[in-house]
Write a protein that holds these residues in place. Structure first.
Motif, PDB file in Angstrom:
ATOM      1  N   MET A  41      -8.832  -9.157  28.081  1.00  0.00           N
ATOM      2  CA  MET A  41      -9.179  -8.747  26.733  1.00  0.00           C
ATOM      3  C   MET A  41     -10.680  -8.811  26.563  1.00  0.00           C
ATOM      4  O   MET A  41     -11.316  -9.815  26.898  1.00  0.00           O
ATOM      5  CB  MET A  41      -8.521  -9.644  25.681  1.00  0.00           C
ATOM      6  CG  MET A  41      -8.903  -9.159  24.289  1.00  0.00           C
ATOM      7  SD  MET A  41      -8.234 -10.112  22.941  1.00  0.00           S
ATOM      8  CE  MET A  41      -6.533  -9.672  23.040  1.00  0.00           C
ATOM      9  N   GLY A  42     -11.237  -7.761  26.041  1.00  0.00           N
ATOM     10  CA  GLY A  42     -12.674  -7.747  25.830  1.00  0.00           C
ATOM     11  C   GLY A  42     -12.975  -7.147  24.486  1.00  0.00           C
ATOM     12  O   GLY A  42     -12.092  -6.758  23.732  1.00  0.00           O
ATOM     13  N   ILE A  43     -14.248  -7.092  24.198  1.00  0.00           N
ATOM     14  CA  ILE A  43     -14.687  -6.472  22.963  1.00  0.00           C
ATOM     15  C   ILE A  43     -15.409  -5.184  23.329  1.00  0.00           C
ATOM     16  O   ILE A  43     -16.217  -5.168  24.243  1.00  0.00           O
ATOM     17  CB  ILE A  43     -15.674  -7.386  22.212  1.00  0.00           C
ATOM     18  CG1 ILE A  43     -15.070  -8.751  22.039  1.00  0.00           C
ATOM     19  CG2 ILE A  43     -16.062  -6.774  20.894  1.00  0.00           C
ATOM     20  CD1 ILE A  43     -14.228  -8.921  20.849  1.00  0.00           C
ATOM     21  N   THR A  44     -15.093  -4.132  22.663  1.00  0.00           N
ATOM     22  CA  THR A  44     -15.856  -2.910  22.858  1.00  0.00           C
ATOM     23  C   THR A  44     -16.489  -2.515  21.542  1.00  0.00           C
ATOM     24  O   THR A  44     -16.048  -2.934  20.466  1.00  0.00           O
ATOM     25  CB  THR A  44     -14.964  -1.747  23.326  1.00  0.00           C
ATOM     26  OG1 THR A  44     -13.955  -1.521  22.355  1.00  0.00           O
ATOM     27  CG2 THR A  44     -14.335  -2.048  24.658  1.00  0.00           C
ATOM     28  N   MET A  45     -17.520  -1.721  21.672  1.00  0.00           N
ATOM     29  CA  MET A  45     -18.211  -1.236  20.486  1.00  0.00           C
ATOM     30  C   MET A  45     -17.714   0.167  20.183  1.00  0.00           C
ATOM     31  O   MET A  45     -17.865   1.070  20.988  1.00  0.00           O
ATOM     32  CB  MET A  45     -19.721  -1.186  20.739  1.00  0.00           C
ATOM     33  CG  MET A  45     -20.291  -2.529  21.113  1.00  0.00           C
ATOM     34  SD  MET A  45     -20.340  -3.640  19.712  1.00  0.00           S
ATOM     35  CE  MET A  45     -19.603  -5.085  20.411  1.00  0.00           C
ATOM     36  N   GLU A  46     -17.098   0.309  19.051  1.00  0.00           N
ATOM     37  CA  GLU A  46     -16.658   1.639  18.638  1.00  0.00           C
ATOM     38  C   GLU A  46     -17.534   2.120  17.492  1.00  0.00           C
ATOM     39  O   GLU A  46     -18.079   1.307  16.755  1.00  0.00           O
ATOM     40  CB  GLU A  46     -15.205   1.595  18.178  1.00  0.00           C
ATOM     41  CG  GLU A  46     -14.241   1.180  19.267  1.00  0.00           C
ATOM     42  CD  GLU A  46     -14.219   2.165  20.400  1.00  0.00           C
ATOM     43  OE1 GLU A  46     -14.183   3.366  20.133  1.00  0.00           O
ATOM     44  OE2 GLU A  46     -14.277   1.732  21.563  1.00  0.00           O
ATOM     45  N   PRO A  47     -17.668   3.411  17.333  1.00  0.00           N
ATOM     46  CA  PRO A  47     -18.486   3.893  16.209  1.00  0.00           C
ATOM     47  C   PRO A  47     -17.933   3.402  14.894  1.00  0.00           C
ATOM     48  O   PRO A  47     -16.712   3.306  14.721  1.00  0.00           O
ATOM     49  CB  PRO A  47     -18.366   5.414  16.288  1.00  0.00           C
ATOM     50  CG  PRO A  47     -17.846   5.705  17.622  1.00  0.00           C
ATOM     51  CD  PRO A  47     -17.124   4.505  18.114  1.00  0.00           C
ATOM     52  N   TYR A  48     -18.806   3.089  13.990  1.00  0.00           N
ATOM     53  CA  TYR A  48     -18.385   2.587  12.699  1.00  0.00           C
ATOM     54  C   TYR A  48     -17.539   3.628  11.986  1.00  0.00           C
ATOM     55  O   TYR A  48     -17.865   4.794  11.955  1.00  0.00           O
ATOM     56  CB  TYR A  48     -19.609   2.262  11.853  1.00  0.00           C
ATOM     57  CG  TYR A  48     -19.264   1.827  10.457  1.00  0.00           C
ATOM     58  CD1 TYR A  48     -19.410   2.700   9.381  1.00  0.00           C
ATOM     59  CD2 TYR A  48     -18.769   0.564  10.204  1.00  0.00           C
ATOM     60  CE1 TYR A  48     -19.086   2.312   8.102  1.00  0.00           C
ATOM     61  CE2 TYR A  48     -18.442   0.167   8.926  1.00  0.00           C
ATOM     62  CZ  TYR A  48     -18.606   1.043   7.875  1.00  0.00           C
ATOM     63  OH  TYR A  48     -18.285   0.669   6.610  1.00  0.00           O
ATOM     64  N   GLY A  49     -16.473   3.178  11.400  1.00  0.00           N
ATOM     65  CA  GLY A  49     -15.626   4.115  10.676  1.00  0.00           C
ATOM     66  C   GLY A  49     -14.526   4.666  11.545  1.00  0.00           C
ATOM     67  O   GLY A  49     -13.619   5.309  11.048  1.00  0.00           O
ATOM     68  N   SER A  50     -14.594   4.411  12.838  1.00  0.00           N
ATOM     69  CA  SER A  50     -13.548   4.973  13.673  1.00  0.00           C
ATOM     70  C   SER A  50     -12.240   4.235  13.455  1.00  0.00           C
ATOM     71  O   SER A  50     -11.190   4.757  13.768  1.00  0.00           O
ATOM     72  CB  SER A  50     -13.940   4.932  15.138  1.00  0.00           C
ATOM     73  OG  SER A  50     -14.165   3.596  15.531  1.00  0.00           O
ATOM     74  N   SER A  51     -12.287   3.040  12.901  1.00  0.00           N
ATOM     75  CA  SER A  51     -11.011   2.379  12.658  1.00  0.00           C
ATOM     76  C   SER A  51     -10.304   3.008  11.482  1.00  0.00           C
ATOM     77  O   SER A  51      -9.096   2.933  11.372  1.00  0.00           O
ATOM     78  CB  SER A  51     -11.201   0.890  12.407  1.00  0.00           C
ATOM     79  OG  SER A  51     -11.742   0.701  11.124  1.00  0.00           O
ATOM     80  N   ASP A  52     -11.080   3.646  10.606  1.00  0.00           N
ATOM     81  CA  ASP A  52     -10.418   4.427   9.579  1.00  0.00           C
ATOM     82  C   ASP A  52      -9.667   5.566  10.226  1.00  0.00           C
ATOM     83  O   ASP A  52      -8.632   5.993   9.767  1.00  0.00           O
ATOM     84  CB  ASP A  52     -11.450   5.007   8.601  1.00  0.00           C
ATOM     85  CG  ASP A  52     -11.804   3.992   7.544  1.00  0.00           C
ATOM     86  OD1 ASP A  52     -12.821   4.193   6.874  1.00  0.00           O
ATOM     87  OD2 ASP A  52     -11.071   3.007   7.404  1.00  0.00           O
ATOM     88  N   GLY A  53     -10.274   6.059  11.292  1.00  0.00           N
ATOM     89  CA  GLY A  53      -9.620   7.120  12.026  1.00  0.00           C
ATOM     90  C   GLY A  53      -8.646   6.576  13.044  1.00  0.00           C
ATOM     91  O   GLY A  53      -7.891   7.300  13.650  1.00  0.00           O
ATOM     92  N   ARG A  54      -8.679   5.243  13.202  1.00  0.00           N
ATOM     93  CA  ARG A  54      -7.767   4.633  14.166  1.00  0.00           C
ATOM     94  C   ARG A  54      -6.347   4.870  13.761  1.00  0.00           C
ATOM     95  O   ARG A  54      -5.989   4.823  12.611  1.00  0.00           O
ATOM     96  CB  ARG A  54      -8.015   3.127  14.231  1.00  0.00           C
ATOM     97  CG  ARG A  54      -7.165   2.428  15.249  1.00  0.00           C
ATOM     98  CD  ARG A  54      -7.586   2.824  16.633  1.00  0.00           C
ATOM     99  NE  ARG A  54      -9.032   2.867  16.733  1.00  0.00           N
ATOM    100  CZ  ARG A  54      -9.802   1.791  16.755  1.00  0.00           C
ATOM    101  NH1 ARG A  54      -9.262   0.603  16.726  1.00  0.00           N
ATOM    102  NH2 ARG A  54     -11.099   1.903  16.818  1.00  0.00           N
TER     103      ARG A  54
END
Lengths: 891, 110
Positions: free
Chosen positions: A329-342
């Motif tokens: 398990m790691g942490i990745t950097m996703e573009p901000y707001g992509s979790s809304d699109g998640r």
């Protein structure tokens, strides 16, 4: 001696005049006519003067003058840009031709409109959700922290302890901020309550985004301290419309007064949230509830930040948590707001693929249409060719025609896209128009026009190419029946049909798999006995039910009344039914072998004492709650199996002490363990749950529960329970007319609620699959029709020679089925790969096990075969109606 | 001498400009007739050659045109030389003379 210049004088002035002359065409044409007429007259006069008769004079004049048409052409060529003139001529001719064939025109435009429209609509969503950038300064430096496992992205949620670790220890970020608890709250103003949407954010939230409040200030660290930080920041729109643009107000939200300290600027991207409240940040391991994002420091890239955060995550776990996250398990950097699109990315990708396939099918149909048309016009083309129209010119004219069609189709497509988007927004279980700004902007228009034109070009070229390869003499001789066909035309058509069928198969199978996955989801048991259960939901927001005593009194009276209704087996009350969400809280389990003093996550519900019994949730140990568990009696709790197994492994949970941290610390004794009930996410992990008698609940938690969720009156009827709802409503209204019932639910409707997203997706894909099947059938019908017509001579002869019509018809059907089978095979192969991809993208929904899917495949194949049969039938029947004499005579 | 269609476009311009310079405002038929006369029938401006050339010269601004009554009172379009056209005529005449002398020298050379 200087260079010899042959004057050809292309001055800019000349070009300009040429260009302008384009627009004075009709005036210039007229002028030209007049000049020629005058010249002719003078010539005729001259010859008459020489003594010729009028006819002879005219004849000579005309011979001298030359063919007027040719003169006009040369004149035109000199006058302006010949290619542009030709283009206009082609367009005019194309429009005239299309007007002469309205049926063909309509079908072509409709087909293209559907293809372009569906694609444009989905692209609009993709653009809004995934492609557009948030209007923050340097938005690409804003990153959401996301957990990922083996490359698969998980949910971007952390607990408070982890957030603090990132915020205080991560050096990769200039700011780290968090948000949680997006939800509704009651805003009480002057005796009227209004529901508004709020979100809790950390102090650095706006700073990290790079936004300064337009007025007032942002939150401060100190305000993260206690839950009663009584401040709020509002959106510009809220400030304008709800606060009358005044800042001197305090908002009473959910019973707590918040002073408005800031107003966001007007260009802050709109979301559903209207008011922002400070988040309470404590260094505890509560549930994974917090979304964390940060702004990268200058000079730091995503990979470095991800690596640092992963390290911090694991180090923290080692130091503080007993349970280690798996090393992958790691942490990745996703573009901000992509979790809304998640959670939307996969469905959007799927939908994009689906409408892409539909566009392909539409294109195939268009190609067939144009081929058919080319056939019909073969004779005309041949004549024009023999009159001297160049091959290139002819081809260019056909391409122009198809571009004109595709232009019209594109416009139709835009209209269809708009309508489709409106429908989607209405039908969507998720308020997508609130989450994203859905509008067809320049990018979308460009996309729509792009695919329309491209389609037109490609599918104008196919028949143009065929037309170019036809022999004019042969075409004229055959009366045009073979002009743009012959061997090559037929095989092209056959290939196209096979392609269409294959594409439809892919869509059909995909939708079948999704539907089956949906059915599987729907059949997951909740853990309770669901038969004949009805729930009446009621919202108890407000002062009248904000304490345990008030609520208990209300429930007791209500249950008494409801018990009077005949035919009821049981009546109970609960804050959350099975398949519903409860409240997320924390608990300390001193007897736990694993970190006994730490706060642990649990889900909390209150109920009337007999609730679990009434729902027939299996009792695994101890006892159910009962009437003796009153406010004055010792505080008790019932826990779920997962709770016992996770927090008290290897121990007897009965009699164990738990300290509920749910807006107040209450020490309770576990008196029973029940089987797990599923919450609103059917396929996710089971959650440790605690059930409390409502009379023993703390007032604070009652207030919170009633603010966030409606509670349910639950009844189980002995039989189908006709008219029960009305009775329940009557009784409860008599009890308290100011408390209306919000909604009635059966367990089935809770389940439908729980899978509403999956349902929507499955139905949407199925609708597209049906559309594809219809389009493909139409295409197949067209091709079979054409083939029959082409072979009508042959059929006529065979009929005349005595062959039975039905046999010929069957032959045609067999031919069609043969084509379809090839398509079916190809499509099935492609679908097999696609199904596996579906399984990876939608693990919650799709489980591609061949054995289970077989009957789905069979059903879909059956649909397809039926459609193919229906498409082949009319042309085949036509054969039986052929009169050999007529056909033979016609030739 | 090559006749009819095979005249260089440049020389055609020169011929028309010169004709208009000599005749003054004239309509298309008149120009054609004049050229035919002066060349003793050797140069016959086919209407397909003449009218495009007239339009071209009009677009370049060297001639201009307007309606006027012709003989037998029919409406005809009369072309006339403009000031820039006159300048162009002079230039072209010079160019032509240069060309002629160049060709003469080249063709004589052994």
């Amino acid at each position: 001696m200087g260079t010899h210049r042959v004057s050809d004088g292309q001055t800019t002035g000349g070009e300009m005049k040429k260009f302008l002359d384009l627009f004075r065409r009709s005036a210039l044409e007229r002028r030209m006519q007049e000049e020629f007429a005058h010249h002719m007259e003078m010539l005729v006069d001259e010859y008459r003067k020489q003594g010729h008769s009028p006819e002879e004079a005219t004849r000579r004049a005309r011979r001298e003058f030359g063919s007027p048409e040719l003169q006009k052409d040369r004149h035109r060529e000199a006058r302006s840009f010949p290619w542009l003139e030709d283009l206009f001529a082609d367009l005019r001719l194309a429009m005239r031709q299309l007007r002469l064939a309205p049926g063909y025109c309509a079908i072509a435009i409709l087909t293209m409109g559907l293809g372009v429209g569906a694609n444009t609509a989905i692209f609009t969503l993709v653009n809004a959700a995934l492609l557009r950038n948030a209007p923050f300064p340097e938005p690409d430096r804003l990153k959401e922290l996301t957990k990922s496992m083996k490359g698969r992205i998980g949910w971007p949620v952390f607990d408070s302890r982890q957030f603090l670790e990132f915020r205080d220890r991560a050096t990769s970020f200039a700011h780290v901020a968090a948000m949680r608890d997006k939800g509704n709250i009651n805003w009480l103003k002057q005796d009227a309550a209004k529901e508004i949407r709020v979100m809790r954010v950390s102090a650095d939230f706006f700073r990290a985004l790079g936004i300064e409040p337009q007025q007032g200030r942002s939150f401060e660290r100190a305000e993260e301290g206690s839950n009663s930080a009584a401040v709020a920041i509002v959106t510009h729109r809220f400030w304008q419309t709800q606060m009358g643009e005044r800042l001197d107000q305090a908002l009473n939200l959910g019973g707590q007064v918040h002073l408005v300290v800031g107003v966001l600027p007007a260009n802050f991207p709109p979301t559903t949230t209207e008011v922002y409240l400070p988040m309470q940040v404590r260094s505890i391991q509560d549930g994974d509830n917090i979304q964390v994002f940060g702004r990268l420091k200058d000079g730091v890239n995503s990979a470095q930040a991800a690596e640092e955060c992963t390290r911090l995550l694991h180090a923290l776990a080692k130091a503080e948590y007993k349970r280690q996250p798996p090393p992958e398990m790691g942490i990745t950097m996703e573009p901000y707001g992509s979790s809304d699109g998640r959670g939307y990315k996969e469905p959007l990708v799927l939908l994009s693929g689906v409408v892409g396939l539909i566009l392909l099918i539409a294109c195939v149909n268009l190609a067939n249409l144009m081929l058919a048309r080319a056939t019909v016009r073969g004779r005309e083309m041949a004549i024009r060719a023999s009159l001297g129209a160049g091959r290139f010119r002819l081809a260019r004219q056909m391409v122009t025609e198809s571009i004109l069609l595709s232009g019209l189709g594109g416009i139709a497509g835009l209209g269809i896209a708009q309508a489709f988007l409106t429908l989607l927004v209405m039908a969507s279980p998720v308020p997508i128009d609130k989450i994203w700004t859905i509008k067809m902007d320049g990018v979308v228009f460009g996309y729509a026009i792009g695919i329309a034109v491209m389609t037109g070009l490609i599918f104008g070229l196919v028949p143009a190419w065929l037309a170019g390869h036809s022999d004019p003499m042969e075409a004229i001789k055959d009366g045009g029946s073979k002009a743009s066909s012959g061997k090559s035309g037929s095989s092209v058509r056959r290939i196209l049909v096979i392609a269409e069928v294959a594409l439809s198969v892919v869509l059909l199978l995909s939708s079948g798999v999704l539907l089956r996955g949906l059915m599987d989801l729907m059949s997951i048991p909740s853990g309770a006995d669901e038969s004949h259960v009805l729930a009446a939901q009621m919202s108890l927001r407000g002062e009248r039910f904000d304490t345990s005593a008030k609520a208990t009194q209300f429930f007791d009276k209500g249950i008494e009344r409801l018990r009077l209704i005949p035919n009821l087996e049981s009546v109970a009350v609960t804050s959350a039914m099975p398949l519903e969400r409860g409240l997320n809280c924390s608990v300390v389990v001193p007897d736990s072998p694993d970190r006994p003093q730490d706060l642990k996550f649990m889900n909390w519900r209150y109920s009337s004492p007999n609730y679990l019994d009434a729902m027939r949730v299996p009792l695994l140990a101890g006892r159910y709650l009962n009437d003796s568990d009153q406010a004055t009696a010792p505080a008790v709790a019932i826990v779920s199996d997962t709770f016992a197994k996770r927090y008290l492994p290897g121990k007897n949970p009965i009699g164990a002490n738990v300290i509920e941290h749910c807006g107040g610390k209450i020490s309770r004794t576990i008196v029973g363990v029940v089987a797990d009930l599923r919450t609103d996410s059917l396929k996710s992990k089971l959650v440790p749950t605690m059930y409390i008698p409502v009379s023993q609940a703390a007032d604070d938690i009652i207030k919170a529960a009633h603010t966030w969720f409606p509670m349910s009156w639950m009844v189980r009827t002995r039989d189908a329970g006709q008219g029960i709802a009305a009775r329940i409503e009557a009784e409860l209204r008599a009890l308290d007319p100011m408390q209306p019932i919000q909604e009635f639910h059966t367990m089935q409707s809770f389940r439908l609620e729980a899978v509403r997203n999956e349902r929507f997706l499955a139905y949407l894909v199925s609708a597209f699959a049906i559309l594809a099947l219809v389009l493909a059938s139409a295409g197949l019908y067209g091709v079979m029709s054409y083939l029959v017509t082409q072979r009508s001579m042959e059929f006529a002869i065979r009929l005349a020679l005595g062959a039975p019509g039905t046999e010929l018809a069957l032959g045609v059907i067999r031919h069609g089925m043969g084509l379809a089978s090839v398509g079916l095979l190809l499509g099935a192969l492609a679908a097999a790969a696609l199904v596996r991809w579906l399984g990876s993208q939608f693990p919650n929904m799709v489980d591609p096990v061949l054995a289970k899917d077989i009957w789905v495949y069979a059903a879909m194949m059956g649909c397809l075969i039926l459609a193919v049969l229906l498409a082949c039938l009319p042309p085949a029947l036509r054969i039986t109606r052929i009169h050999p004499n007529e056909v033979l005579r016609e030739s | 001498m090559k006749t009819k269609q095979e005249i260089l476009q440049g020389t055609l311009d020169l011929i028309i400009l010169k004709t208009l310079d000599t005749l003054g405002p004239q309509h298309g038929y008149g120009i054609a007739q004049r050229v035919q006369q002066v060349s003793d029938g050797l140069l016959f401006l086919n209407q397909g050659t003449l009218y495009p050339a007239l339009i071209r010269l009009d677009q370049k601004g060297w001639i201009t045109s307007e309606y006027g009554p012709s003989d037998n009172n029919r409406k005809a379009r009369y072309y006339s030389l403009t000031r820039p056209g006159k300048k162009q005529l002079v230039e072209e005449l010079q160019q032509w003379e240069l060309t002629v002398s160049l060709m003469a020298k080249l063709l004589e050379a052994k």
